[in-house]
Enzyme design. Sequence first.
Site, PDB file in Angstrom:
ATOM      1  N   GLU A  64      41.206  47.559  54.815  1.00 45.68           N
ATOM      2  CA  GLU A  64      41.952  46.560  54.213  1.00 45.68           C
ATOM      3  C   GLU A  64      42.783  45.839  55.105  1.00 45.68           C
ATOM      4  O   GLU A  64      43.562  46.049  56.137  1.00 45.68           O
ATOM      5  CB  GLU A  64      42.770  46.866  53.149  1.00 45.68           C
ATOM      6  CG  GLU A  64      43.685  45.920  52.400  1.00 45.68           C
ATOM      7  CD  GLU A  64      44.537  46.347  51.239  1.00 45.68           C
ATOM      8  OE1 GLU A  64      44.585  45.417  50.339  1.00 45.68           O
ATOM      9  OE2 GLU A  64      44.878  47.629  51.395  1.00 45.68           O
ATOM     10  N   LYS A 134      40.039  41.645  45.075  1.00 41.92           N
ATOM     11  CA  LYS A 134      40.887  42.961  44.620  1.00 41.92           C
ATOM     12  C   LYS A 134      41.275  42.468  43.353  1.00 41.92           C
ATOM     13  O   LYS A 134      41.958  41.305  42.846  1.00 41.92           O
ATOM     14  CB  LYS A 134      42.191  42.864  45.473  1.00 41.92           C
ATOM     15  CG  LYS A 134      42.810  43.906  44.961  1.00 41.92           C
ATOM     16  CD  LYS A 134      44.094  44.154  46.147  1.00 41.92           C
ATOM     17  CE  LYS A 134      44.977  45.733  45.920  1.00 41.92           C
ATOM     18  NZ  LYS A 134      46.062  45.451  47.091  1.00 41.92           N
ATOM     19  N   CYS A 175      41.938  49.050  47.748  1.00 41.91           N
ATOM     20  CA  CYS A 175      43.164  49.691  47.680  1.00 41.91           C
ATOM     21  C   CYS A 175      43.479  50.031  46.285  1.00 41.91           C
ATOM     22  O   CYS A 175      43.242  51.186  45.838  1.00 41.91           O
ATOM     23  CB  CYS A 175      44.083  48.818  48.478  1.00 41.91           C
ATOM     24  SG  CYS A 175      45.738  49.917  48.923  1.00 41.91           S
TER      25      CYS A 175
END
Length: 296
Positions: A64, A134, A175
């Site tokens: 990331e 995301k 994440c």
Amino acid sequence: MLCHASKRINKFFSTCAGTKMLQSFRAALVQCSVGKDRQKNLQNASRLIDEAKTNGAQVVALPECFNSPYGTKFFDEYAESIPDGPTSKMLSACAKKNSIFLIGGTFPERDNNKLYNTCTVWNPAGDMIAKFRKMHLFDIDIPGGITFKESEILSGGNELVTFNINEITVGLGICYDLRFEELAKLYRKKGCKLLIYPGAFNMTTGPLHWELLQRARALDNQVYVFAISPARGEKGYIAWGHSQITDPWGKVVAQAKHGEEIIYSDLDFNECDKVRQQIPIFHQRRSDVYDTVEKK
């Protein structure tokens, strides 16, 4: 430093060298150091991708925010359009040069005056074959720990994204998405055998949850899981590191430490079929009582 999976898997892969194995490949997770100089970050990532290829990797994954520091104050400054920005061009060139599938970690994307934290995927011809934004934004407030609100600047994505590496269907998350089991379950229902999460857990949640969550997602859905972190820095947002590959039994087969490092594993995706046959939880789910559904 090289970290490999079990001898059994390595032996399987070596005996199949030179043949087209649609159910196996060597993967490399690149835990690279990241600074404030975008060009240096891209050059460093490119160097490590080349190194991974030299060591036989057919699929390479980056962490990331590999082209910029992680933090809300950096996202606007480092944001690029996709696929014509400098980071996209670097990823395309590296994938084509090394003839690999390249999971391009994440970097800030600018589109129609909105910013996203975005993962791109590139095939051996250098073509972009997937783009995931995301979905779950990291807004937390831990007393005595960390306060952080991505939603102050980022917009969340709204689509699940899959792509294929030969015969293997792969699902993407980023994440904080790792914490949401429903997303992983939906990917399993789409036929995925591998889930990939570029991520940068911090020094509070990393030691507690990073490995645990990956093992849970792998075990619950009987898939391989990759999670790729930046190397641990010394200033600003400090990532936990410890990039990891987990198998469908929930076993960690490769794990980095906290510095810059590449980990490798030779994966046999027939293992997913074996686990699913021996413990057929998806056939035994009571979908007449409960279910996990994707809303279009």
